[in-house]
Design a protein around this motif. Structure first.
Motif, short mmCIF file in Angstrom:
data_model
loop_
_atom_site.label_atom_id
_atom_site.label_comp_id
_atom_site.label_asym_id
_atom_site.label_seq_id
_atom_site.Cartn_x
_atom_site.Cartn_y
_atom_site.Cartn_z
N ARG A 59 0.83 -1.20 0.00
CA ARG A 59 0.00 0.00 0.00
C ARG A 59 0.86 1.25 0.00
N SER A 60 0.30 2.35 -0.52
CA SER A 60 1.06 3.59 -0.60
C SER A 60 1.52 4.05 0.77
N SER A 61 0.66 3.94 1.78
CA SER A 61 0.99 4.45 3.11
C SER A 61 2.16 3.72 3.75
N ASP A 62 2.43 2.49 3.30
CA ASP A 62 3.52 1.71 3.88
C ASP A 62 4.89 2.24 3.47
N LEU A 63 4.93 3.01 2.35
CA LEU A 63 6.21 3.42 1.81
C LEU A 63 6.44 4.92 1.89
N ILE A 64 5.52 5.66 2.49
CA ILE A 64 5.60 7.11 2.51
C ILE A 64 6.91 7.59 3.12
N VAL A 65 7.33 6.96 4.22
CA VAL A 65 8.53 7.42 4.91
C VAL A 65 9.79 7.11 4.12
N GLN A 66 9.74 6.16 3.19
CA GLN A 66 10.91 5.76 2.44
C GLN A 66 11.05 6.51 1.12
N ILE A 67 9.94 6.99 0.58
CA ILE A 67 9.94 7.57 -0.76
C ILE A 67 10.01 9.09 -0.71
N MET A 68 10.88 9.65 -1.52
CA MET A 68 10.91 11.09 -1.69
C MET A 68 9.72 11.50 -2.55
N LYS A 69 9.13 12.63 -2.23
CA LYS A 69 7.94 13.07 -2.96
C LYS A 69 8.29 13.38 -4.41
N GLU A 70 7.39 13.02 -5.32
CA GLU A 70 7.59 13.21 -6.74
C GLU A 70 6.58 14.22 -7.30
N THR A 71 6.71 14.50 -8.60
CA THR A 71 5.78 15.39 -9.30
C THR A 71 4.98 14.56 -10.29
N LEU A 72 3.68 14.85 -10.39
CA LEU A 72 2.79 14.08 -11.27
C LEU A 72 2.05 15.00 -12.22
N LEU A 73 2.10 14.65 -13.52
CA LEU A 73 1.31 15.33 -14.54
C LEU A 73 0.18 14.41 -14.97
N LEU A 74 -1.06 14.87 -14.79
CA LEU A 74 -2.24 14.15 -15.25
C LEU A 74 -2.80 14.89 -16.46
N THR A 75 -3.18 14.15 -17.51
CA THR A 75 -3.73 14.78 -18.70
C THR A 75 -5.11 14.23 -19.00
N GLY A 76 -5.94 15.02 -19.68
CA GLY A 76 -7.27 14.53 -19.99
C GLY A 76 -8.10 15.47 -20.83
#
Length: 270
Positions: free
Chosen positions: A1-18
């Motif tokens: 799950r995403s919450s399990d890795l929050i402390v390990q992962i550096m925050k990223e940038t996301l581009l959503l298109t539509g």
């Protein structure tokens, strides 16, 4: 799950298109599906709202950009802004009218390439980062936390996925990672020009032919040990995507895109 890795992962940038209202920008409805809720702009708006909400709640991204090319009023955007603020996420909305004439002529390839370039040129948040992930439409990447963790662990800064077998002649454009410098050097304005020069309607072919010679060093990748798991809100589209994913993994999808890659490569001696 995403919450399990929050402390390990550096925050990223996301581009959503539509595209909220398809026939606002030259992409017309199918006569068969003209009454389907898949084309209802309010229903699509709800799906985009839910997708953006999902990615905000993962807490994997500190910057999220939504770039949309029908300029349809996003009437509940303030709710997402408040959620993003509460989660410590910077949120940006970019909207414009796509080039209707070019979209009608070159179809999907131009439609999406134009959005990428518009976001690259106009997004303030993209200008503040060195790399970003891109997700198309209302896709939910269920294991995106594992993918980000894998990329960070192995310092993979640029990632474009292609399938096996015949499908290796196409690069999926629904989900990828790139640096600002890489996108500017290899794709910015070049994809649009390539589409017009070769008259191709498949962006998967365009990306493959533009990138096949440059994704070779250890910090870039065609593949990953972790295959993206897609979820799509529309049940019809979801069913189609499941079949497409199975064919992709077997190396036989998208046939039209594969043939287009071969046609362009031979005809234009690439």
């Amino acid at each position: 799950r995403s919450s399990d890795l929050i402390v390990q992962i550096m925050k990223e940038t996301l581009l959503l298109t539509g595209t909220i209202k398809p026939n606002n920008n030259g992409i017309q409805r199918s006569t068969v599906l003209s009454n389907d809720k898949y084309f209802d702009p309010e229903y699509r708006l709800w799906e985009y709202f839910s997708t953006i909400q999902y990615y905000i709640n993962t807490q994997l991204f500190d910057k999220i950009i939504f770039c949309e090319n029908s300029n349809y009023h996003f009437n509940n955007w303030a709710l997402l802004e408040q959620l993003a603020y509460d989660k410590g996420v910077q949120l940006e909305l970019l909207q414009f009218y796509g080039d209707e004439i070019s979209i009608k002529k070159y179809w999907y390839a131009y439609w999406e390439a134009e959005i990428f370039d518009y976001a690259f040129k106009n997004s303030q948040l993209l200008q503040q980062t060195t790399s970003w992930y891109k997700v198309t439409w209302r896709y939910i990447i269920k294991n995106i936390d594992q993918i980000i963790n894998y990329h960070q662990k192995w310092s993979i800064t640029t990632f474009f996925y292609k399938g096996w077998g015949l499908a290796q002649f196409g690069v999926t454009t629904a989900f990828f990672k790139t640096t600002q410098a890489f996108y500017e050097e290899h794709l910015y304005k070049k994809a649009v020009k390539y589409i017009k020069d070769t008259n191709t309607r498949f962006l998967e072919s365009v990306f493959y032919l533009l990138l096949k010679d440059c994704l070779l060093n250890q910090r870039t990748s065609w593949k990953t040990k972790i295959v993206p798991i897609y979820h799509f809100f529309s049940w019809k589209k979801a069913k189609i995507e499941v079949y497409k994913a199975r064919l992709w993994l077997l190396g036989f999808w998208p046939i039209a895109s594969i043939l287009e890659s071969i046609r362009v490569a031979i005809w234009y001696k690439i």
